[in-house]
Design a protein around this motif. Structure first.
Motif, PDB file in Angstrom:
ATOM      1  N   ARG A  99      61.103 -81.268  -5.558  1.00 41.54           N
ATOM      2  CA  ARG A  99      61.347 -79.971  -6.169  1.00 41.54           C
ATOM      3  C   ARG A  99      62.848 -79.734  -6.348  1.00 41.54           C
ATOM      4  N   PRO A 100      63.281 -79.300  -7.548  1.00 46.38           N
ATOM      5  CA  PRO A 100      64.703 -78.965  -7.749  1.00 46.38           C
ATOM      6  C   PRO A 100      65.144 -77.866  -6.795  1.00 46.38           C
ATOM      7  N   LEU A 101      66.378 -77.911  -6.382  1.00 41.61           N
ATOM      8  CA  LEU A 101      66.886 -76.967  -5.387  1.00 41.61           C
ATOM      9  C   LEU A 101      66.870 -75.520  -5.877  1.00 41.61           C
ATOM     10  N   PHE A 102      67.017 -75.334  -7.193  1.00 41.84           N
ATOM     11  CA  PHE A 102      67.083 -73.969  -7.717  1.00 41.84           C
ATOM     12  C   PHE A 102      65.695 -73.370  -7.954  1.00 41.84           C
ATOM     13  N   LEU A 103      64.623 -74.145  -7.729  1.00 39.92           N
ATOM     14  CA  LEU A 103      63.266 -73.714  -8.033  1.00 39.92           C
ATOM     15  C   LEU A 103      62.521 -73.343  -6.754  1.00 39.92           C
ATOM     16  N   ALA A 104      61.793 -72.217  -6.773  1.00 37.88           N
ATOM     17  CA  ALA A 104      61.048 -71.771  -5.588  1.00 37.88           C
ATOM     18  C   ALA A 104      59.784 -71.029  -6.044  1.00 37.88           C
ATOM     19  N   PRO A 105      58.763 -70.968  -5.183  1.00 39.21           N
ATOM     20  CA  PRO A 105      57.546 -70.223  -5.546  1.00 39.21           C
ATOM     21  C   PRO A 105      57.814 -68.725  -5.663  1.00 39.21           C
ATOM     22  N   ASP A 106      57.115 -68.076  -6.576  1.00 41.94           N
ATOM     23  CA  ASP A 106      57.173 -66.631  -6.738  1.00 41.94           C
ATOM     24  C   ASP A 106      56.005 -66.029  -5.950  1.00 41.94           C
ATOM     25  N   PHE A 107      56.263 -65.644  -4.700  1.00 38.51           N
ATOM     26  CA  PHE A 107      55.184 -65.198  -3.827  1.00 38.51           C
ATOM     27  C   PHE A 107      54.598 -63.854  -4.253  1.00 38.51           C
ATOM     28  N   ASP A 108      55.319 -63.098  -5.097  1.00 38.04           N
ATOM     29  CA  ASP A 108      54.750 -61.851  -5.599  1.00 38.04           C
ATOM     30  C   ASP A 108      53.566 -62.100  -6.518  1.00 38.04           C
ATOM     31  N   ARG A 109      53.580 -63.238  -7.231  1.00 36.41           N
ATOM     32  CA  ARG A 109      52.527 -63.531  -8.200  1.00 36.41           C
ATOM     33  C   ARG A 109      51.698 -64.726  -7.792  1.00 36.41           C
ATOM     34  N   TRP A 110      51.934 -65.251  -6.583  1.00 37.00           N
ATOM     35  CA  TRP A 110      51.284 -66.504  -6.203  1.00 37.00           C
ATOM     36  C   TRP A 110      49.824 -66.287  -5.819  1.00 37.00           C
ATOM     37  N   LEU A 111      48.954 -67.133  -6.339  1.00 40.25           N
ATOM     38  CA  LEU A 111      47.548 -67.158  -5.964  1.00 40.25           C
ATOM     39  C   LEU A 111      47.114 -68.603  -5.830  1.00 40.25           C
ATOM     40  N   ASP A 112      46.192 -68.876  -4.878  1.00 40.19           N
ATOM     41  CA  ASP A 112      45.602 -70.203  -4.893  1.00 40.19           C
ATOM     42  C   ASP A 112      44.438 -70.197  -5.879  1.00 40.19           C
ATOM     43  N   GLU A 113      43.808 -71.357  -6.078  1.00 40.84           N
ATOM     44  CA  GLU A 113      42.828 -71.496  -7.153  1.00 40.84           C
ATOM     45  C   GLU A 113      41.626 -70.588  -6.952  1.00 40.84           C
ATOM     46  N   SER A 114      41.120 -70.502  -5.729  1.00 38.97           N
ATOM     47  CA  SER A 114      39.944 -69.678  -5.476  1.00 38.97           C
ATOM     48  C   SER A 114      40.270 -68.199  -5.652  1.00 38.97           C
ATOM     49  N   ASP A 115      41.491 -67.788  -5.251  1.00 41.97           N
ATOM     50  CA  ASP A 115      41.901 -66.402  -5.444  1.00 41.97           C
ATOM     51  C   ASP A 115      41.962 -66.060  -6.931  1.00 41.97           C
ATOM     52  N   ALA A 116      42.462 -67.011  -7.724  1.00 39.08           N
ATOM     53  CA  ALA A 116      42.581 -66.787  -9.162  1.00 39.08           C
ATOM     54  C   ALA A 116      41.209 -66.607  -9.804  1.00 39.08           C
ATOM     55  N   GLU A 117      40.237 -67.395  -9.368  1.00 41.70           N
ATOM     56  CA  GLU A 117      38.883 -67.260  -9.905  1.00 41.70           C
ATOM     57  C   GLU A 117      38.319 -65.876  -9.585  1.00 41.70           C
ATOM     58  N   MET A 118      38.530 -65.421  -8.350  1.00 40.09           N
ATOM     59  CA  MET A 118      38.040 -64.099  -7.970  1.00 40.09           C
ATOM     60  C   MET A 118      38.744 -63.004  -8.767  1.00 40.09           C
ATOM     61  N   GLU A 119      40.043 -63.196  -9.015  1.00 37.28           N
ATOM     62  CA  GLU A 119      40.795 -62.219  -9.780  1.00 37.28           C
ATOM     63  C   GLU A 119      40.280 -62.145 -11.211  1.00 37.28           C
ATOM     64  N   LEU A 120      39.978 -63.311 -11.820  1.00 38.58           N
ATOM     65  CA  LEU A 120      39.452 -63.330 -13.178  1.00 38.58           C
ATOM     66  C   LEU A 120      38.098 -62.623 -13.251  1.00 38.58           C
ATOM     67  N   LYS A 121      37.242 -62.888 -12.250  1.00 39.31           N
ATOM     68  CA  LYS A 121      35.940 -62.226 -12.224  1.00 39.31           C
ATOM     69  C   LYS A 121      36.104 -60.721 -12.095  1.00 39.31           C
ATOM     70  N   ALA A 122      37.020 -60.313 -11.214  1.00 44.01           N
ATOM     71  CA  ALA A 122      37.240 -58.876 -11.012  1.00 44.01           C
ATOM     72  C   ALA A 122      37.766 -58.216 -12.287  1.00 44.01           C
ATOM     73  N   LYS A 123      38.701 -58.903 -12.987  1.00 45.45           N
ATOM     74  CA  LYS A 123      39.238 -58.352 -14.231  1.00 45.45           C
ATOM     75  C   LYS A 123      38.158 -58.256 -15.299  1.00 45.45           C
ATOM     76  N   GLU A 124      37.293 -59.288 -15.361  1.00 47.22           N
ATOM     77  CA  GLU A 124      36.216 -59.266 -16.344  1.00 47.22           C
ATOM     78  C   GLU A 124      35.246 -58.132 -16.053  1.00 47.22           C
ATOM     79  N   GLU A 125      34.900 -57.935 -14.781  1.00 45.17           N
ATOM     80  CA  GLU A 125      34.021 -56.828 -14.418  1.00 45.17           C
ATOM     81  C   GLU A 125      34.678 -55.485 -14.745  1.00 45.17           C
ATOM     82  N   GLU A 126      35.981 -55.407 -14.479  1.00 45.72           N
ATOM     83  CA  GLU A 126      36.702 -54.163 -14.773  1.00 45.72           C
ATOM     84  C   GLU A 126      36.723 -53.890 -16.270  1.00 45.72           C
ATOM     85  N   ARG A 127      36.904 -54.957 -17.058  1.00 50.18           N
ATOM     86  CA  ARG A 127      36.929 -54.795 -18.516  1.00 50.18           C
ATOM     87  C   ARG A 127      35.565 -54.327 -19.032  1.00 50.18           C
TER      88      ARG A 127
END
Length: 362
Positions: A99-127
């Protein structure tokens, strides 16, 4: 004086279809951002304390991306969104493994794969819910009916488990250890009622009345009912064991905080102390409850072997007697597998509510 070339701090996060980059800069106008041959080129001029600076970096992505990108400039940062060519999860951002020294994870927006799937489902239900609410007036009455139904269900369960918890606590103070051995005979009827009523939670999850995941709900429902009806309810010898007290007490301790949390959520009320307890009480109670359940299964195995209860004989020509205690030995393994599944689910729930805040790395 010649401009100094600097590399800014870059924070990244990803979704299934997109990559997000956040470049921390101030006093920058009209940055030059482009993608050529799967490499992101960034260049911007900014005004620092020691004069004008040039901020520049290049990133070669791990997998192909679309050449078009979008960016938004604010006073303190540049937000860049890049679309992936193939919709799937990357193991890292750049082609180079280190990893380049100037690059780091953005923990404010970070999700793992399973979290992202749940978020997509929740957004779809909300829509979908939003479309329904905008297109149909009767949906308001349906939503109120659903809220009232869920409020009453959680209220009934809260009262039932509170009755068990309070009675067991009072008996413990009055009778001491003697209360351990007649817990089943004094509390079983109410526990039967609460656990049979819990089938409503499975129905709610299947019909999408609530957002509860089906698998963890099924595991808890059937796990508890096997202990209550099969292990304890069918063997009189088990009903006078001290382990019954610990099973009932741990179950009720968890539920007297879980059900009022959901009950108040139905009327859009949040009590922060209750919320913290609801997302924390399972940490000691759930493993201890599973341990108590496992102890009850171990104690029941010789009793089922001696009585032959629930055992059966395979038809001719096998003529083999299959003892129910054999299935209980397998169920012991299932208890701890279920512990892992539900523990992971509860941990992710708590992390989404009380997850780590953004961490900066230099």
């Amino acid at each position: 004086m010649q401009n100094q070339v600097l590399t800014p701090h870059v924070y990244w996060a990803q979704r299934h279809r997109e990559v997000y980059l956040r470049v921390e800069l101030s006093d920058v106008q009209h940055p030059d951002i482009s993608i050529t041959e799967n490499v992101l080129h960034f260049k911007a001029h900014g005004h620092g304390a020691k004069g004008d600076n040039v901020y520049e970096f290049h990133l070669e992505f791990l997998e192909p991306v679309k050449p078009q990108l979008t960016h938004k400039l604010t006073q303190r940062q540049v937000n860049i969104t890049v679309q992936k060519k193939e919709n799937h999860w990357w193991e890292r951002l750049t082609k180079q493994e280190k990893r380049p020294l100037f690059l780091a994870p953005d923990f404010d927006r970070w999700l793992d794969e399973s979290d992202a799937e749940m978020e997509l489902k929740a957004k779809e239900e909300e829509r979908i819910n939003k479309i329904r609410m905008e297109s149909r007036v009767p949906n308001d009455s349906f939503a109120n009916l659903k809220r009232g139904y869920l409020f009453m269900y959680n209220l009934v369960q809260f009262l039932g488990f509170s009755w068990i918890f309070v009675n067991m606590t009072v008996r413990l103070f009055i009778l001491g250890k003697d209360s351990f051995y007649d817990t089943f005979h004094t509390m079983a009827d109410m526990m039967y009622f609460c656990q049979m009523l819990a089938v409503v939670e499975i129905i709610n999850a299947l019909l999408k009345v609530t957002r509860s995941p089906v698998i963890p709900t099924l595991i808890q429902f059937f796990g508890r009912n096997i202990i209550l009806f099969v292990i304890l309810g069918s063997l009189e010898e088990m009903q006078s064991k001290a382990v019954v007290f610990f099973i009932f007490y741990l179950w009720s301790t968890s539920e007297i905080f879980r059900y009022p949390f959901y009950m108040l959520a139905c009327i859009d009320i949040e009590w922060k102390l209750l919320t913290w307890i609801r997302y924390s009480i399972w940490i000691p109670c759930y493993p201890l409850g599973c341990l108590a359940e496992a102890v009850s299964v171990i104690q029941s195995i010789p009793l089922f072997s001696e009585t032959g209860k629930f055992s059966f004989t395979l038809p001719y020509p096998l003529n083999i007697t299959v003892k129910f205690s054999f299935f209980l030995q397998i169920y012991l393994i299932i208890i701890f597998l279920g512990l892992f599944v539900n523990f992971r689910h509860l941990y992710k729930q708590r992390r989404r509510r009380y997850g780590p805040k953004k961490r900066k790395t230099n």
